[in-house]
Design an enzyme around this catalytic site. Structure first.
Site, PDB file in Angstrom:
ATOM      1  N   SER A  75       0.869  -1.189   0.000  1.00  0.00           N
ATOM      2  CA  SER A  75       0.000   0.000   0.000  1.00  0.00           C
ATOM      3  C   SER A  75       0.896   1.226   0.000  1.00  0.00           C
ATOM      4  CB  SER A  75      -0.851  -0.016   1.277  1.00  0.00           C
ATOM      5  OG  SER A  75      -1.485   1.234   1.487  1.00  0.00           O
ATOM      6  N   TYR A  98      -1.836  -1.494  10.782  1.00  0.00           N
ATOM      7  CA  TYR A  98      -2.018  -1.669   9.335  1.00  0.00           C
ATOM      8  C   TYR A  98      -0.834  -1.081   8.563  1.00  0.00           C
ATOM      9  CZ  TYR A  98      -3.785  -1.470   4.601  1.00  0.00           C
ATOM     10  OH  TYR A  98      -3.904  -1.620   3.238  1.00  0.00           O
TER      11      TYR A  98
HETATM   12  N1  LIG Z   1      -8.757  -0.696  -1.141  1.00  0.00           N
HETATM   13  C1  LIG Z   1      -7.768   0.093  -0.784  1.00  0.00           C
HETATM   14  O1  LIG Z   1      -7.933   1.316  -0.634  1.00  0.00           O
HETATM   15  C2  LIG Z   1      -6.383  -0.481  -0.603  1.00  0.00           C
HETATM   16  C3  LIG Z   1      -5.287   0.399  -0.633  1.00  0.00           C
HETATM   17  C4  LIG Z   1      -4.015  -0.109  -0.459  1.00  0.00           C
HETATM   18  C5  LIG Z   1      -3.819  -1.459  -0.278  1.00  0.00           C
HETATM   19  N2  LIG Z   1      -4.888  -2.293  -0.247  1.00  0.00           N
HETATM   20  C6  LIG Z   1      -4.629  -3.727  -0.028  1.00  0.00           C
HETATM   21  O2  LIG Z   1      -5.167  -4.455  -1.106  1.00  0.00           O
HETATM   22  C7  LIG Z   1      -5.475  -5.779  -0.677  1.00  0.00           C
HETATM   23  C8  LIG Z   1      -6.880  -6.127  -1.144  1.00  0.00           C
HETATM   24  O3  LIG Z   1      -7.787  -5.245  -0.543  1.00  0.00           O
HETATM   25  P1  LIG Z   1      -9.164  -4.817  -1.221  1.00  0.00           P
HETATM   26  O4  LIG Z   1      -9.154  -3.357  -1.343  1.00  0.00           O
HETATM   27  O5  LIG Z   1      -9.445  -5.639  -2.407  1.00  0.00           O
HETATM   28  O6  LIG Z   1     -10.149  -5.189  -0.001  1.00  0.00           O
HETATM   29  P2  LIG Z   1     -11.479  -6.073   0.036  1.00  0.00           P
HETATM   30  O7  LIG Z   1     -12.392  -5.696  -1.068  1.00  0.00           O
HETATM   31  O8  LIG Z   1     -11.975  -5.934   1.440  1.00  0.00           O
HETATM   32  O9  LIG Z   1     -10.954  -7.560  -0.197  1.00  0.00           O
HETATM   33  C9  LIG Z   1     -10.140  -8.193   0.766  1.00  0.00           C
HETATM   34  C10 LIG Z   1      -9.922  -9.644   0.387  1.00  0.00           C
HETATM   35  O10 LIG Z   1      -9.089 -10.248   1.383  1.00  0.00           O
HETATM   36  C11 LIG Z   1      -9.705 -11.443   1.834  1.00  0.00           C
HETATM   37  N3  LIG Z   1      -9.418 -11.719   3.228  1.00  0.00           N
HETATM   38  C12 LIG Z   1      -9.559 -10.892   4.289  1.00  0.00           C
HETATM   39  N4  LIG Z   1      -9.317 -11.548   5.429  1.00  0.00           N
HETATM   40  C13 LIG Z   1      -9.022 -12.840   5.075  1.00  0.00           C
HETATM   41  C14 LIG Z   1      -8.724 -14.021   5.815  1.00  0.00           C
HETATM   42  N5  LIG Z   1      -8.701 -14.019   7.163  1.00  0.00           N
HETATM   43  N6  LIG Z   1      -8.477 -15.160   5.143  1.00  0.00           N
HETATM   44  C15 LIG Z   1      -8.526 -15.181   3.785  1.00  0.00           C
HETATM   45  N7  LIG Z   1      -8.816 -14.096   3.027  1.00  0.00           N
HETATM   46  C16 LIG Z   1      -9.074 -12.945   3.681  1.00  0.00           C
HETATM   47  C17 LIG Z   1     -11.207 -11.195   1.649  1.00  0.00           C
HETATM   48  O11 LIG Z   1     -11.883 -12.448   1.479  1.00  0.00           O
HETATM   49  P3  LIG Z   1     -12.894 -13.122   2.525  1.00  0.00           P
HETATM   50  O12 LIG Z   1     -13.517 -12.025   3.338  1.00  0.00           O
HETATM   51  O13 LIG Z   1     -13.853 -13.858   1.652  1.00  0.00           O
HETATM   52  O14 LIG Z   1     -12.026 -14.030   3.326  1.00  0.00           O
HETATM   53  C18 LIG Z   1     -11.228 -10.419   0.338  1.00  0.00           C
HETATM   54  O15 LIG Z   1     -11.207 -11.294  -0.752  1.00  0.00           O
HETATM   55  C19 LIG Z   1      -5.292  -5.790   0.843  1.00  0.00           C
HETATM   56  O16 LIG Z   1      -4.049  -6.381   1.160  1.00  0.00           O
HETATM   57  C20 LIG Z   1      -5.289  -4.313   1.214  1.00  0.00           C
HETATM   58  O17 LIG Z   1      -4.555  -4.057   2.379  1.00  0.00           O
HETATM   59  C21 LIG Z   1      -6.159  -1.843  -0.413  1.00  0.00           C
END
Ligand SMILES: NC(=O)c1ccc[n+]([C@@H]2O[C@H](COP(=O)([O-])OP(=O)(O)OC[C@H]3O[C@@H](n4cnc5c(N)ncnc54)[C@H](OP(=O)(O)O)[C@@H]3O)[C@@H](O)[C@H]2O)c1
Length: 249
Positions: free
Chosen positions: A134, A147
């Site tokens: 991130s 985080y």
């Molecule tokens: N969106 C942003 O603004 C942003 C910015 C920077 C970085 N990121 C990073 O991008 C990545 C993806 O995030 P996103 O934005 O796509 O968020 P999201 O829409 O909330 O998706 C998160 C994913 O992680 C999975 N996950 C969470 N806890 C888990 C667990 N205990 N076991 C297995 N899978 C798990 C969830 O699946 P289940 O709930 O089905 O398990 C879901 O598929 C993350 O690492 C996040 O930190 C996001």
């Protein structure tokens, strides 16, 4: 293999790699979502899509995945360590259990899965690993202390791995998105912060940037995110961490 493929950035990685005609293994907890996506992508692209339901907040989540890969004889070409979550609040006001789970998912399971699947990936002609960090990785983040620290780990670890594996068949890249429209903001209780209200990228744009540069050590998608990181590097750390805290107060 894509972890966290049931929503957001991970789901978009699945869609984009399916369009490249790659067979997929989708990992997350919500099995029904993964199965629906698997049916859709295998139907649309004529690929094989496997589903592995696993909880990466548990110590044996990655064991379950590694054993399933070994038992099935799958050969991996790519690993996208994307699963992750955040939470906003003062360190001592957030539950310790949730913050330790965050370290387990964002850091420990990412490291463990990479280690356990490396032998398999090395057998591939041209493998790649993308670890999702991130823009939070570049400074301390008051009100999201664990985080931000977890993403700093992912960035440092992945940069080092990129160098260690530079002359091998495996390319290692860190994806550093800024605010991105997904379920993340609601889960992390940051949808109403100045940071997210200023605008979020689409998951499509984030994943397009990552896959186009999947051999690069660090990929920061979007001009605003690049400028934010650049500005942070030129500024005193005091200023960048205060700014991060203000943006998500
Ligand atoms: N969106 C942003 O603004 C942003 C910015 C920077 C970085 N990121 C990073 O991008 C990545 C993806 O995030 P996103 O934005 O796509 O968020 P999201 O829409 O909330 O998706 C998160 C994913 O992680 C999975 N996950 C969470 N806890 C888990 C667990 N205990 N076991 C297995 N899978 C798990 C969830 O699946 P289940 O709930 O089905 O398990 C879901 O598929 C993350 O690492 C996040 O930190 C996001």
């Amino acid at each position: 293999m894509i972890t966290g493929a049931s929503a957001g950035i991970g789901e978009e990685f699945a869609r984009a790699l399916a369009a490249e005609k790659q067979n997929l293994i989708l990992v997350a907890r919500r099995e029904e979502r993964l199965s629906a996506l698997a049916r859709e992508l295998s139907g649309a692209h004529g690929i094989t899509v496997e589903v592995l339901a696993a909880d990466l907040a548990t110590a044996d989540g990655t064991d379950q995945i590694a054993k399933a890969v070994e038992a099935s004889g799958w050969t991996l070409k790519g690993l996208v360590n994307n699963a992750g979550f955040g939470d906003r609040g003062a360190f001592t006001e957030l539950s310790l259990e949730r913050q330790l789970n965050m370290i387990q998912v964002n850091v420990t399971s990412l490291v463990a899965l990479t280690w356990k699947l490396m032998g398999n990936l090395k057998a591939s002609q041209e493998g790649f690993i993308i670890n999702v960090a991130s823009t939070a990785a570049f400074q301390g983040g008051p009100n999201m202390a664990v985080y931000y620290a977890s993403k700093a780990f992912v960035l440092s670890f992945t940069e080092a791995l990129h160098e260690e594996l530079r002359d091998t068949n495996i390319k290692v890249s860190t994806l550093c998105p800024g605010p991105t429209a997904s379920e993340f903001a609601t889960e992390a209780n940051i949808a109403e912060t100045k940071l997210f209200k200023a605008g979020a990228m689409t998951t499509q744009a984030v994943v397009r940037a990552s896959l186009a540069k999947r051999r690069k050590a660090i990929v920061i998608p979007g001009l605003t995110n690049k400028l934010t990181v650049w500005f942070g590097k030129l500024s005193p750390r005091l200023m960048t961490r205060r700014l991060a805290g203000w943006l998500q107060a």
